[in-house]
Scaffold this motif. Structure first.
Motif, short mmCIF file in Angstrom:
data_model
loop_
_atom_site.label_atom_id
_atom_site.label_comp_id
_atom_site.label_asym_id
_atom_site.label_seq_id
_atom_site.Cartn_x
_atom_site.Cartn_y
_atom_site.Cartn_z
N TRP A 1 0.84 -1.20 0.00
CA TRP A 1 0.00 0.00 0.00
C TRP A 1 0.87 1.25 0.00
O TRP A 1 1.77 1.37 0.82
N GLY A 2 0.60 2.14 -0.91
CA GLY A 2 1.19 3.47 -0.86
C GLY A 2 2.62 3.58 -1.37
O GLY A 2 3.16 2.68 -2.00
N MET A 3 3.18 4.73 -1.06
CA MET A 3 4.52 5.08 -1.50
C MET A 3 5.50 4.91 -0.35
O MET A 3 5.10 4.57 0.76
N THR A 4 6.77 5.19 -0.64
CA THR A 4 7.82 5.06 0.36
C THR A 4 8.56 6.39 0.48
O THR A 4 8.22 7.36 -0.20
N LYS B 1 9.74 -0.38 6.13
CA LYS B 1 8.49 -1.06 5.82
C LYS B 1 7.69 -1.20 7.11
O LYS B 1 8.22 -1.62 8.13
N HIS B 2 6.43 -0.83 7.05
CA HIS B 2 5.54 -0.91 8.20
C HIS B 2 4.52 -2.01 7.92
O HIS B 2 3.90 -2.02 6.86
N THR B 3 4.35 -2.92 8.87
CA THR B 3 3.51 -4.09 8.66
C THR B 3 2.36 -4.10 9.65
O THR B 3 2.54 -3.83 10.84
N VAL C 1 -1.81 -10.07 6.14
CA VAL C 1 -0.75 -9.08 6.36
C VAL C 1 -0.79 -8.04 5.24
O VAL C 1 -1.10 -8.36 4.09
N ILE C 2 -0.50 -6.81 5.61
CA ILE C 2 -0.38 -5.73 4.63
C ILE C 2 0.83 -4.88 5.03
O ILE C 2 1.06 -4.65 6.21
N ASP D 1 0.82 6.42 5.84
CA ASP D 1 -0.15 5.53 5.18
C ASP D 1 -0.59 4.41 6.11
O ASP D 1 -1.76 4.05 6.16
N CYS D 2 0.36 3.87 6.85
CA CYS D 2 0.05 2.79 7.79
C CYS D 2 -0.92 3.28 8.86
O CYS D 2 -1.95 2.65 9.12
N THR D 3 -0.60 4.40 9.47
CA THR D 3 -1.44 4.95 10.53
C THR D 3 -2.83 5.30 10.00
O THR D 3 -3.84 5.00 10.64
#
Length: 167
Positions: free
Chosen positions: A29-32, A119-121, A141-142, A149-151
């Motif tokens: 998901w999303g950008m980095t 990377k946030h999982t 898992v994502i 984006d994770c939050t």
């Protein structure tokens, strides 16, 4: 003519091994915070859009992304002119032969770059309406390429869908 080409779409692209390795590095998901992996993410998303629906989303959804993630590399990437009007860039991206060459070039360009990012999982179970920051047996898992984006993803599920944080 493009339909008979060796393409990534038909899993017979010029750098098929390399693109699979790069795809494994992408967050779900999303950008980095890494400009090189972001270049690849947007290039492959554009590629998908062109082959999936003729590039129907390019004019509406990609001008800002092209400006932010492609244009900074205009002096390095030569297979597609990026220092022209956005309509011209989009028109050229819709040409499958040019798009194939552009993706080839992006793959080669990023190959020797540092593609690391944080990377946030998150683990989740839609049926149980639960999310977790730690691995939970049976949860999906994502991964995310940045904390925001994770939050946002977790908060949306907790606030809008009443998911519970577990683990």
């Amino acid at each position: 003519m493009a339909e008979n080409m060796n393409t990534y779409w038909n899993e017979n692209g010029k750098f098929e091994v390399e693109i699979k390795q790069l795809n494994d590095l992408r967050p779900d998901w999303g950008m980095t915070d890494n400009p090189y992996i972001n270049l690849f993410i947007i290039a492959s998303n554009v590629y998908y859009d062109v082959y999936n629906n003729g590039g129907g989303n390019l004019r509406d959804n990609y001008p800002r992304k092209i400006e932010e993630y492609f244009v900074p590399f205009a002096s390095e990437l030569k297979s597609l002119r990026l220092n022209v009007k956005m309509d011209t860039i989009i028109r050229n991206l819709k040409k499958k032969e040019k798009l194939e060459r552009f993706l080839d070039e992006v793959i080669l360009y990023v190959q020797d770059k540092d593609l690391n990012y944080d990377k946030h999982t998150i683990y989740f179970d839609n049926d149980k309406e639960e999310v977790s920051k730690t691995k939970v047996e049976g949860f999906s898992v994502i991964t995310f390429g940045n904390q925001k984006d994770c939050t946002d993803w977790v908060n949306h599920r907790m606030n809008a869908w009443n998911f519970k944080m577990v683990g």
